[in-house]
Design a protein around this motif. Structure first.
Motif, PDB file in Angstrom:
ATOM      1  N   ILE B 154       0.853  -1.201   0.000  1.00  0.00           N
ATOM      2  CA  ILE B 154       0.000   0.000   0.000  1.00  0.00           C
ATOM      3  C   ILE B 154       0.884   1.243   0.000  1.00  0.00           C
ATOM      4  O   ILE B 154       0.660   2.183  -0.764  1.00  0.00           O
ATOM      5  CB  ILE B 154      -0.939   0.009   1.231  1.00  0.00           C
ATOM      6  CG1 ILE B 154      -1.901  -1.164   1.150  1.00  0.00           C
ATOM      7  CG2 ILE B 154      -1.708   1.318   1.295  1.00  0.00           C
ATOM      8  CD1 ILE B 154      -2.812  -1.301   2.342  1.00  0.00           C
ATOM      9  N   TYR B 155       1.914   1.209   0.832  1.00  0.00           N
ATOM     10  CA  TYR B 155       2.838   2.338   0.890  1.00  0.00           C
ATOM     11  C   TYR B 155       3.457   2.607  -0.483  1.00  0.00           C
ATOM     12  O   TYR B 155       3.530   3.752  -0.933  1.00  0.00           O
ATOM     13  CB  TYR B 155       3.929   2.046   1.926  1.00  0.00           C
ATOM     14  CG  TYR B 155       5.153   2.906   1.798  1.00  0.00           C
ATOM     15  CD1 TYR B 155       5.166   4.211   2.266  1.00  0.00           C
ATOM     16  CD2 TYR B 155       6.307   2.419   1.184  1.00  0.00           C
ATOM     17  CE1 TYR B 155       6.279   4.997   2.136  1.00  0.00           C
ATOM     18  CE2 TYR B 155       7.421   3.204   1.046  1.00  0.00           C
ATOM     19  CZ  TYR B 155       7.407   4.493   1.514  1.00  0.00           C
ATOM     20  OH  TYR B 155       8.517   5.273   1.376  1.00  0.00           O
ATOM     21  N   SER B 156       3.871   1.538  -1.150  1.00  0.00           N
ATOM     22  CA  SER B 156       4.573   1.754  -2.422  1.00  0.00           C
ATOM     23  C   SER B 156       3.644   2.339  -3.483  1.00  0.00           C
ATOM     24  O   SER B 156       4.089   3.030  -4.388  1.00  0.00           O
ATOM     25  CB  SER B 156       5.221   0.458  -2.916  1.00  0.00           C
ATOM     26  OG  SER B 156       4.228  -0.412  -3.369  1.00  0.00           O
ATOM     27  N   VAL B 157       2.343   2.090  -3.370  1.00  0.00           N
ATOM     28  CA  VAL B 157       1.406   2.721  -4.308  1.00  0.00           C
ATOM     29  C   VAL B 157       1.155   4.172  -3.897  1.00  0.00           C
ATOM     30  O   VAL B 157       1.166   5.078  -4.728  1.00  0.00           O
ATOM     31  CB  VAL B 157       0.073   1.942  -4.357  1.00  0.00           C
ATOM     32  CG1 VAL B 157      -0.930   2.692  -5.206  1.00  0.00           C
ATOM     33  CG2 VAL B 157       0.305   0.562  -4.925  1.00  0.00           C
ATOM     34  N   LEU B 158       0.964   4.400  -2.600  1.00  0.00           N
ATOM     35  CA  LEU B 158       0.652   5.762  -2.134  1.00  0.00           C
ATOM     36  C   LEU B 158       1.797   6.727  -2.394  1.00  0.00           C
ATOM     37  O   LEU B 158       1.587   7.894  -2.694  1.00  0.00           O
ATOM     38  CB  LEU B 158       0.330   5.739  -0.634  1.00  0.00           C
ATOM     39  CG  LEU B 158      -1.030   5.183  -0.251  1.00  0.00           C
ATOM     40  CD1 LEU B 158      -1.186   5.158   1.254  1.00  0.00           C
ATOM     41  CD2 LEU B 158      -2.144   6.001  -0.883  1.00  0.00           C
ATOM     42  N   ILE B 159       3.017   6.242  -2.302  1.00  0.00           N
ATOM     43  CA  ILE B 159       4.164   7.130  -2.445  1.00  0.00           C
ATOM     44  C   ILE B 159       4.282   7.611  -3.886  1.00  0.00           C
ATOM     45  O   ILE B 159       4.809   8.673  -4.169  1.00  0.00           O
ATOM     46  CB  ILE B 159       5.469   6.425  -1.981  1.00  0.00           C
ATOM     47  CG1 ILE B 159       6.547   7.442  -1.685  1.00  0.00           C
ATOM     48  CG2 ILE B 159       5.972   5.405  -2.987  1.00  0.00           C
ATOM     49  CD1 ILE B 159       6.338   8.161  -0.398  1.00  0.00           C
ATOM     50  N   ARG B 160       3.725   6.832  -4.827  1.00  0.00           N
ATOM     51  CA  ARG B 160       3.753   7.233  -6.235  1.00  0.00           C
ATOM     52  C   ARG B 160       2.589   8.162  -6.574  1.00  0.00           C
ATOM     53  O   ARG B 160       2.449   8.588  -7.715  1.00  0.00           O
ATOM     54  CB  ARG B 160       3.693   5.991  -7.128  1.00  0.00           C
ATOM     55  CG  ARG B 160       5.062   5.344  -7.326  1.00  0.00           C
ATOM     56  CD  ARG B 160       4.993   4.232  -8.349  1.00  0.00           C
ATOM     57  NE  ARG B 160       4.513   3.001  -7.761  1.00  0.00           N
ATOM     58  CZ  ARG B 160       3.500   2.289  -8.236  1.00  0.00           C
ATOM     59  NH1 ARG B 160       2.851   2.682  -9.295  1.00  0.00           N
ATOM     60  NH2 ARG B 160       3.141   1.170  -7.648  1.00  0.00           N
ATOM     61  N   ASN B 161       1.735   8.457  -5.601  1.00  0.00           N
ATOM     62  CA  ASN B 161       0.566   9.304  -5.808  1.00  0.00           C
ATOM     63  C   ASN B 161       0.938  10.611  -6.509  1.00  0.00           C
ATOM     64  O   ASN B 161       1.831  11.309  -6.071  1.00  0.00           O
ATOM     65  CB  ASN B 161      -0.051   9.583  -4.436  1.00  0.00           C
ATOM     66  CG  ASN B 161      -1.453  10.115  -4.567  1.00  0.00           C
ATOM     67  OD1 ASN B 161      -1.902  10.406  -5.669  1.00  0.00           O
ATOM     68  ND2 ASN B 161      -2.136  10.224  -3.457  1.00  0.00           N
TER      69      ASN B 161
END
Ligand SMILES: Nc1ncnc2c1ncn2[C@@H]1O[C@H](COP(=O)(O)OP(=O)(O)OP(=O)(O)O)[C@@H](O)[C@H]1O
Ligand SMILES: [Mg+2]
Lengths: 378, 271
Positions: B154-161
């Motif tokens: 989840i973090y790795s997707v959110l950080i690419r936001n």
């Protein structure tokens, strides 16, 4: 040309008062004042890094000025957050929502406003029709071409009926042909909807062909505000002259009213009101320089290069070290001696300003920028 | 049709570590003790249907907790400044470098009747408190051990936001809550799906945890399989059959979850 009456009739849509924006210790916008009238197509034009995006972000509500106030429709909105301003933005990167299809992207703003499904579908269809994408409503936005994505972004911003539309270099990613098509399409949309457009570009041709009013900026300061013809024909200083179109800019001295000296010769001109022997910038458009047989003109030079540009030849003439750019339909042989003749009304005198002398002899500012880029990439 | 290029090392890997063991599982599942073809093992699997249900139920609860705790954690980590972020990520990764059994033994002593938690509650005057030997303890163990696999994807997707998308939503009138519900969360779904799969699958098939934290009363499907191979009942054929059914169930679950993500973003198993 805008008539005086127009200014009285049209009310201020956006007003910036004493705006200063600072990043770190870099003053990006310096005490800027600006009025944008209702339903005008206004273009901010200036070189890269001069603060155009920063101004748009402040109007849109994404950045708070360090000093100064922003008014929209007469109301002070300096502290109003972006989602409560009746202003919409078209981002340079389009910023379409990748998880929604074309229809849902356009409907986004109306869904936030909790409009009924019937209202939404009629409005969205109308907008998609306006940007000729009515058959694309179910398509994923990631499958669209650049121009189509651009049009979705326009429809998405216009569907919520903004009073002001901010466009940050919207055609930056499009090829020349598409750019031209989109320019006329956008202009037509603006005229049809009567929405105030604030358009950002560093392409002077785009600015001149689309706008009602052009604002030329440099280093966070406004250099000149005027209609396209006004700015082209009567640039206020050498920066504007150089940035808008091509210009020959020479150092000159105003000997007395109507007499200027440059290139070691005295010329008659139409300007007056300068101090005696005041140093000035002399601006001459390349299409205004007349070519004569050697010895017949006021100046004498040697043809350094000739380039065919379609309608005319671009001729570079060396006059004792200074390279003149001349546009002429007559071919000249490289190396031949020619005379240069100037009419009094083709000589534009400008007061010296802080950036005088930063721009080269014949070439336009934008060309110099490209040369710089090319040298860097080489 | 696109021609698929499959690299030789990949084929080798696939054959040795996936195809051969899988074929063995399938072979044993359909064989009786004498090596003859038989469906009796699969039939016997249904004797354990309540264990299956309990495993799936506990796995479901553990996954839900992991999501409820993991999503906000991942969100916060993706928002803080870069120094803070590195520290938090390190804190989350740290337990992963410790042995699984060691951590579980530690929790046994912490959760037991005379353990730390109990003492603390007694000190506060709430009374004796013992979580050990309950299903809650098992769920707790699952959440503790697997939550990292929820947070990281989840973090790795959110950080690419994309900041521009957030601004675009704001521009169209969305407040912070609406931006989250309509843009940030939907765009983070691939990470959520990956996280759910990575927590749910090991939770359902976990063993040892129920023995150590649950007191061995309510066994999970992983323990049953474990028993067929290493326990006194020794019946690898039945063990294989149970494994096969479990595998099929997991495949079905992943397939269902994948339906929620766009085709090009599928992370779990391309069915
Ligand atoms: N967030 C920021 N932090 C620090 N400096 C910034 C920031 N945003 C902009 N700047 C600086 O402010 C100046 C003006 O930036 P701005 O983006 O407004 O330029 P621009 O006129 O839009 O240029 P371009 O045509 O290249 O888009 C630049 O020097 C840039 O480096
Ligand atoms: Mg910009």
């Amino acid at each position: 040309m805008i008539k005086r009456g127009d200014f009285i009739l049209k009310k201020n849509m956006v007003a910036l008062r004493n705006i200063t924006a600072i990043f770190g210790d870099h003053k990006v916008i310096d005490n800027l004042n600006l009025d944008i009238k209702d339903s005008e197509f206004v273009t901010l034009l200036g070189p890269s890094g001069c603060g155009k995006t920063t101004i748009l972000r402040m109007i849109g509500g994404f950045l708070k000025p360090n000093v100064g106030d922003i008014f929209i429709e007469g109301k002070n909105v300096t502290n109003v957050p972006a989602h409560k301003r009746n202003v919409n933005t078209i981002f340079q990167s389009y910023a379409l929502f990748p998880h929604l299809n074309v229809y849902e992207n356009v409907a986004f703003g109306m869904r936030i406003q909790k409009k009924s499904e019937i209202q939404i579908s009629s409005q969205v269809e109308k907008m998609l029709k306006m940007v000729s994408l009515e058959n694309f409503s179910k398509r994923s936005v990631t499958s669209l071409s650049g121009g189509q994505q651009q049009r979705v972004a326009i429809a998405r911003a216009l569907v919520v009926n903004p009073r002001v539309l901010l466009l940050d270099e919207p055609f930056g990613a499009l090829d020349l042909k598409l750019r031209k098509d989109m320019q006329s399409e956008l202009k037509a949309i603006q005229q049809k909807t009567g929405i105030t457009f604030v358009f950002v570009t560093h392409d002077q041709e785009e600015a001149l062909s689309m706008s009602d009013v052009v604002i030329v900026m440099n280093e966070g300061k406004i250099q000149q505000i005027g209609t396209p013809t006004n700015i082209y024909n009567e640039p206020r200083n050498a920066f504007v002259a150089d940035f808008i179109g091509e210009s020959n800019i020479l150092d000159g001295v105003m000997l007395e009213d109507y007499i200027v000296e440059f290139a070691n010769k005295k010329f008659k001109c139409l300007d007056f009101g300068f101090k005696k022997n005041e140093k000035v910038d002399v601006v001459i458009r390349p299409e205004d320089v007349k070519i004569r047989k050697s010895g017949l003109g006021q100046l004498k030079g040697c043809v350094a290069s000739v380039t065919f540009k379609g309608v005319h030849y671009e001729i570079i003439v060396d006059v004792s070290g200074f390279k003149w750019m001349i546009q002429s339909t007559m071919f000249q042989k490289v190396g031949s001696e020619i005379g240069i003749f100037l009419n009094a009304d083709d000589i534009h005198i400008m007061r010296k300003f802080e950036h005088s002398g930063e721009y080269g002899d014949y070439s336009a500012f934008s060309d110099e920028m490209y040369e710089v880029y090319e040298n860097v990439t080489k | 049709m696109k021609k698929r290029v499959v690299l030789p090392p990949y084929i080798f890997w696939l054959v040795t570590f996936v195809l051969v063991p899988m074929s063995l599982v399938v072979y044993f599942a359909f064989t009786d003790k004498n090596g003859n073809f038989s469906l009796s093992n699969l039939n016997d699997v249904f004797l354990y249907s309540n264990v299956f249900l309990r495993s799936i139920w506990l796995g479901f609860i553990a996954t839900s907790f992991c999501f409820l705790i993991g999503y906000p954690t991942a969100y916060i980590i993706s928002r803080v400044n870069i120094k803070c972020r590195k520290f938090l990520i390190a804190m989350i990764m740290l337990p992963m470098w410790t042995n699984f059994l060691l951590k579980t033994y530690a929790w046994m002593t912490i959760l037991e009747e005379r353990g730390f938690v109990s003492c603390f509650f007694q000190f506060l005057g709430i009374g004796k408190f013992s979580l050990i030997n309950t299903s809650s303890a098992v769920v707790f163990g699952m959440v503790y051990n697997f939550i990292t696999y929820m947070i990281l994807p989840i973090y790795s997707v959110l950080i690419r936001n994309d900041r521009h998308l957030v601004e675009a939503a704001q521009d169209l009138g969305a407040n912070q809550l609406k931006i989250f519900l309509k843009v940030t969360f939907p765009l983070s779904l691939p990470g959520v799906i990956a996280g759910i799969a990575m927590v749910f699958v090991p939770s359902v098939s976990t063993f040892v945890l129920s023995k150590m934290l649950g007191g061995g009363k309510d066994l999970l499907i992983g323990d049953i399989i474990d028993m067929q191979f290493l326990g006194s009942v020794y019946n690898p054929c039945l063990g294989s059959a149970i494994s096969l059914v479990l595998m099929i169930l997991v495949f079905i679950c992943s397939g269902i979850m994948n339906q929620f993500v766009k085709r090009e973003e599928r992370t779990v198993i391309a069915l």
